[in-house]
Design an enzyme around this catalytic site. Sequence first.
Site, mmCIF file in Angstrom:
data_model
loop_
_atom_site.group_PDB
_atom_site.id
_atom_site.type_symbol
_atom_site.label_atom_id
_atom_site.label_comp_id
_atom_site.label_asym_id
_atom_site.label_seq_id
_atom_site.Cartn_x
_atom_site.Cartn_y
_atom_site.Cartn_z
ATOM 1 N N SER A 157 0.840 -1.201 0.000
ATOM 2 C CA SER A 157 0.000 0.000 0.000
ATOM 3 C C SER A 157 0.881 1.259 0.000
ATOM 4 C CB SER A 157 -0.937 -0.058 1.219
ATOM 5 O OG SER A 157 -1.929 0.910 1.127
ATOM 6 N N ASP A 322 -8.926 -6.229 -4.618
ATOM 7 C CA ASP A 322 -8.524 -4.921 -4.079
ATOM 8 C C ASP A 322 -9.107 -3.837 -4.975
ATOM 9 O OD1 ASP A 322 -7.287 -2.655 -3.129
ATOM 10 O OD2 ASP A 322 -5.247 -3.434 -3.271
ATOM 11 N N HIS A 355 -8.181 -4.978 -0.296
ATOM 12 C CA HIS A 355 -6.878 -4.324 -0.129
ATOM 13 C C HIS A 355 -6.080 -4.940 1.025
ATOM 14 C CE1 HIS A 355 -3.942 -1.183 -0.536
ATOM 15 N NE2 HIS A 355 -4.121 -0.741 0.678
#
Lengths: 384, 196
Positions: A157, A322, A355
């Site tokens: 991320s 995601d 995610h």
Amino acid sequence: MPEQIPANSVGLVTPQTMAFDEPLPLRCGRSIDQYELVYETYGELNADRSNAILICHALSGHHHAAGYHSMEDKKPGWWEACIGPGKAIDTDKFFVIAMNNLGGCHGSTGPTSINPETGQPFGPDFPVMAVRDWVKSQYRLVKALGIEKLLAVVGGSLGGMQAMRWSIDYPDMMSAVAIIAAAPKLTAQNIAFNEVARQSIVSDPDFRAGRYYEHDTYPAKGLALARMLGHITYLSDNAMREKFGRDLRNGKLNFNFDAEFQVESYLRYQGENFSSKFDANSYLLLTKTLDYFDPAADHDGDLAKCMAQAKAKFLVISFSTDWRFAPSRSEEIVQALIAAEKQVSYLEVEADQGHDAFLFPIDDYVNALSGFLNRAQQEVHDAA
Amino acid sequence: MRPDLAIIENWIPAQAKVLDLGCGDGELLAHLSTRGVKGLGMEIDPAKINRCIARGVSVVQRDLNDGLTNINDNHFDVVLMTQALQVVERPDEMLREMLRVADQAIVTFPNFGHWSTRAYLGILGRMPMSKALPNSWYDTPNIHLCTFKDFEVLVNDLGFRVLRRSVVDREHNSGRLMNLMPNLLGEIAIYQLCRR
């Protein structure tokens, strides 16, 4: 609390702190004159100091990536799934460094730290950090640990964005870079979510323009709301359906506005829990750092041109469900790396978790990461 | 190494930039890298991708039916596709994409015009099955089978040119008769194509 520490955990760990006196010039034009970075290390640095891997953390992450601080800890570090003896980031082979970024609220200098100029907490006066500022501070810590070249920089991320920035700003500092569940920049939709999160914080009456420490208030409601929103974007539709469906807490509708559905009570719990542990000013800063990240902007928006200076081998990983940073966003990075003639491998992992999948030990994902890192170590060894 | 890969290897110049479509576990690219070839593989199977990564072969996951939109024009010197043309949805568009991203393409596929296939259909009256084509008509991944002649017509229609052709049997051996009547006696063809 672990009754007994699992054999594949790094076990009990102690955070360390390093102080820096050299001013850190920032992208915003300001600088931080003195600062501290809190960090943890796992595994042993080898004799030729060639086995160090830096872990970059995501929005709400920190230096405590693996192991336990005490036998009373409820949970291990945030990336216990991937860091430890025999795991993807194998602490029997690698020396792993994880630190808390500047502007955070887990020990490194940030809004809750005392501003030496005023004797009060920085609060809203803490400068907005850019990813490149973090990377510069991380670079100084790595050098201070006596490491001339990292084996790898790894991040998921927002951490993946730091890994990407490392490869651009310090191309000779690492052999390999793993960019997981990231994006080359945020979309308008991503920024929109961050803006709603920020507005929910600043519109809390207890926020007091960020000076809540002095007023002895805390915008817990606003921060909890921000986190609830964020949390929705970290999960996939399917993951939520599987976990909660339309289950009711008390088995019937009450025709009022209490938390009736399980998903409501889950989100409220997550929000409240988070707001008791995180600093609202930090959350504002970190979401801005995300919004600003756009390394190609320095190269007329041409990401391939931007990545041209990189020298590392890359592994890019995305997750099928995601939607915060969808696989197509990782593919943008891959496409740019191919165009820039870099060595890059890419895997889209089938995963239900959205995610958040990057925090789970999913076989294809873990195998790709370990295969990539082991190979990088072998190549460094062969070249020596 | 697979014998067809050994033939292909000789057609690829040292130091070339090579894209291998459907690269499997990266055997060919790993081998070519010892000759200074800069390779990139594309593969859809995660297990095979992970074997590539572990042996240091660069590989990106991709469904080839999505084309090669992630690759710029003329980025590679040579693009390869071994035993996969017949499984893509549009072999014609695939070939066009291949010769967009590279100056040369090397393609191998099974010959549906081989005498045994013709005999199977002609005498048994059923869709041919063999060691090379083991699936039934309804569940086969080989959805676009063609003969060497068919292929050469397509290459011509697309405005491309055959630079080299090697016709072999299933054991990848060649012979004089096979070269005299390739469309009847050849089982697998290895074609090297370029733009006209």
